[in-house]
Design a protein around this motif. Structure first.
Motif: not given
Length: 102
Positions: A27-31, A35-37
């Motif tokens: 979710v954080l990466h999508a936002i 943010v590292p995957d």
């Protein structure tokens, strides 16, 4: 049975933690793409989930539980957060049915 019960508890918690952490990261990466995957979290969840399924199957088979009860354990490892409730519910029932494990 004691080692199988302990293995189930540890694996359930690990599966839950990896799934929840990986989902939050996703979710954080999508936002924010900065943010590292953390793809390796999904890999760890997958491998531990497979072992969890085998242990859960053997445990439910030895306890004589029905297929829907095993299916709930199976689904719980795929929905973030659900596995903690299912593990708690299963542990209470196992301890009630087998007082020597309490």
């Amino acid at each position: 049975m004691t080692k199988l019960f302990a293995a189930y508890r540890v694996l359930a918690i690990l599966v839950g933690v990896f799934l929840l952490t990986a989902s939050i990261d996703w979710v954080l990466h999508a936002i924010n793409s900065d943010v590292p995957d953390l793809w390796w979290l999904w890999m760890m969840h997958g491998w531990i989930y497979i072992v969890y399924l085998v242990v859960a199957f053997v445990l439910t088979h030895r306890l004589g539980w029905s297929l829907p009860e095993f299916a709930l354990m199976l689904i719980a490892g795929l929905i973030p957060g659900l596995i903690f409730w299912v593990e708690h519910r299963a542990v209470e029932r196992i301890r009630m049915e087998n007082p020597e494990l309490a």
